[in-house]
Write an enzyme that holds these catalytic residues in place. Structure first.
Site, PDB file in Angstrom:
ATOM      1  N   HIS A  53       8.935   0.318  20.853  1.00 14.62           N
ATOM      2  CA  HIS A  53       9.050   1.777  20.694  1.00 14.62           C
ATOM      3  C   HIS A  53      10.138   2.118  19.662  1.00 14.62           C
ATOM      4  CE1 HIS A  53       8.102   5.747  22.955  1.00 14.62           C
ATOM      5  NE2 HIS A  53       8.361   5.991  21.689  1.00 14.62           N
ATOM      6  N   GLU A  94       6.549   1.210  29.956  1.00 15.77           N
ATOM      7  CA  GLU A  94       7.679   0.796  29.124  1.00 15.77           C
ATOM      8  C   GLU A  94       8.924   0.656  29.984  1.00 15.77           C
ATOM      9  OE1 GLU A  94       8.107   3.404  25.755  1.00 15.77           O
ATOM     10  OE2 GLU A  94       6.143   2.917  24.950  1.00 15.77           O
TER      11      GLU A  94
END
Length: 533
Positions: A285, A266
């Protein structure tokens, strides 16, 4: 920290400041808001910090903690700790606290939103409409009603997903080794094996933390055993679902689709193949990205840090023995007693520590591990001559040094409803100490080896081995008086008249080496040791 100096709490991430009211509005704390720190800036900020609060953007590394000698708590405003070096924190005795409940509703609602978007082709249809199209035939979906949802993990979030899925008419299968029959009945779910969840469901959703055991849990072999046309959801942690295997199954048609909020890397790389797939719904997220969740996790972690710093409450620490609520209030007086017993037992011993056994007889069965950790911290602080051993790092530190620890649970007695015994063994022998809680908070040391005593569990103590002969107490008192050591309490215990005896003497100050040597030089005294509890 002095009585007038507040605890300094570094806020090293974007956290809802209104939610930090338990710290902000208490004059015993001062907030130092420093979001977007570089690794070096973070390390500098933690040098004189008592606590640090982070979300997922800031990484707490071993290097971050290298000079954080005053740090007493790391607070994560959320549940995942993959951005925190928990091992490094544990080694330094720093509890890592989380806020696991604050984002429960938001994460559960996002799971259902992603599932609905996927099965009803909402995201794709929205893109088509924004492009000026009207192609109803391209976006035929399927209903959730009558489908089987499989949950890997049925904790807070998984349980809330189950409730919502059943409201849509889904049947829910759950694999969770910690799910008891009563909880499964309340949720209206069927508890099954992991194999059953993988092989029998139309939709698979994971709700477990990322650990060594769960990393890659849903791999190519697991996906190959799923129903053709099944769906996978991941709103937990990236890495639980193997992304390469997922892509292959989506491309081959083995899976109908997938919805992901979390990823192994990420941010998800711009060129990642998942971004090009029409049967995948992706979000960046967002599990806790609601106004309510941010407020809730900030409030929860602020309260956790406040309780840890003011009361020593580690019930929300991921790297410490956990006891919470009313049990923690009842357990709290036993912890200093256990530490004192461990410290005293080791002060009587010679040679390297090899084994500790902690026996607890009381009404708090869940408190044994914390009591054991406290006793071991006392023994290790003496054995290693280190003050940094505490509830957080005591048991891991013992393991790392090859020191075995046994924990024994006994039934309480009528005489002492809450009692503890600590036994230590070294290369040269063993010693045991025992104590009890009298009333709600009056701790006493009641046993040293085979001798019955009755002394406070704190302060400075002299422990003497001597022959039970007339005049020995007077000679010891005279010697201490001449050395300027004031006696606060003197307890003499013997096994038989004229035989071996043991004296535990509470003193107001530590005797110097010359005084200890003089005590050992008395004809009647065979051993004299000092310990500060």
């Amino acid at each position: 920290m002095s009585a007038t100096q507040p605890f300094r709490v570094v806020v090293a991430d974007s956290i809802a400041l209104d939610g930090l009211a338990p710290l902000r509005d208490d004059p015993r704390f001062t907030l130092d808001v420093r979001a977007r720190l570089s690794p070096d800036e973070l390390a500098d900020a933690l040098v004189d910090a008592d606590a640090v609060l982070v979300r997922s953007a800031t990484r707490i590394t071993r290097a971050s903690l290298a000079r954080a000698n005053r740090l007493k708590a790391i607070g994560r405003a959320g549940v995942g700790v993959d951005t925190i070096d928990v091992d490094a924190a544990t080694e330094r005795g720093i509890p890592v606290l989380t806020a696991p409940a604050g984002n429960t509703t938001s994460a559960a609602e996002l799971t259902m939103a992603l599932l609905l978007s996927l099965v009803r082709r909402v995201a794709a249809a929205d893109r088509s409409m924004h492009a000026g199209e009207w192609e109803r035939g391209r976006f035929a979906g399927v209903e959730l009603h009558g489908k089987v949802l499989g949950l890997v993990g049925a904790g807070r979030i998984g349980g809330e997903v189950a409730i919502r899925a059943r409201a849509f008419g889904m049947r829910v299968l759950v694999h969770d080794p910690f799910l008891n029959a009563e909880r499964a009945l309340a949720l209206g779910v069927e508890s099954v094996s992991l194999d059953d969840v993988i092989e029998r469901v139309d939709v698979l959703s994971v709700h477990v933390p990322l650990t060594e055991q769960t990393e890659g849990l849903i791999d190519a072999a697991a996906i190959a055993r799923m129903k053709p046309g099944a769906i996978i959801l991941n709103v937990a942690r990236g890495g639980i679902v193997n992304e390469d295997a997922l892509v292959e199954a989506l491309q081959s048609g083995q899976l109908r689709g997938a919805a992901l909020d979390v990823f192994a890397q990420e941010p998800l790389p711009a060129e990642h193949v998942l971004r090009t797939m029409s049967n995948v719904v992706l979000t960046p997220h967002l599990g806790a990205s609601t106004v309510e969740a941010q407020q809730n996790v900030a409030l929860e972690i602020a309260d956790a840090v406040r309780s840890a710093l003011l009361e020593g409450d580690l019930s929300r620490a991921v790297n410490a023995p956990v006891v919470g609520g009313e049990d923690m209030r009842r357990l709290r007086p036993l912890l200093p007693l256990a530490r004192s017993l461990g410290r005293l037992a080791m002060a009587l011993a010679d040679g390297p520590l090899a084994h500790v056994e902690v026996r607890y007889a009381g009404r708090l069965p869940g408190g044994l591990r914390m009591i054991a950790a406290s006793a071991v911290s006392g023994a290790l602080s003496t054995a290693l001559d280190e003050d940094g051993v505490n509830l957080v790092n005591a048991l891991p530190l013992a393991t790392s040094r090859g020191i075995s620890v046994d924990q024994v649970r006994l039934d309480p007695t009528a005489a002492f409803p809450e009692s503890i015994e600590v036994r230590v063994r070294t290369d040269t022998g063993s010693h045991r100490t025992g104590g009890a809680l009298l009333g709600d908070s009056y701790e006493r040391i009641l046993q040293v080896d085979d001798f019955r005593v009755d002394m406070p569990s704190h302060g400075a103590l002299l422990v003497l081995r001597n022959r039970d002969v007339p005049g020995v107490i007077g000679r010891v008192g005279t010697l201490l008086g001449a050395a300027g050591v004031n006696i606060a309490g003197y307890h003499q215990s013997r096994l038989a008249a004229g035989g071996d005896a043991l004296a535990v003497i509470a003193v107001d100050a530590a005797p110097d080496a010359r005084t200890l040597s003089a005590l050992r030089g008395l004809d009647e005294v065979s051993e004299a040791r000092f310990v500060a509890l």
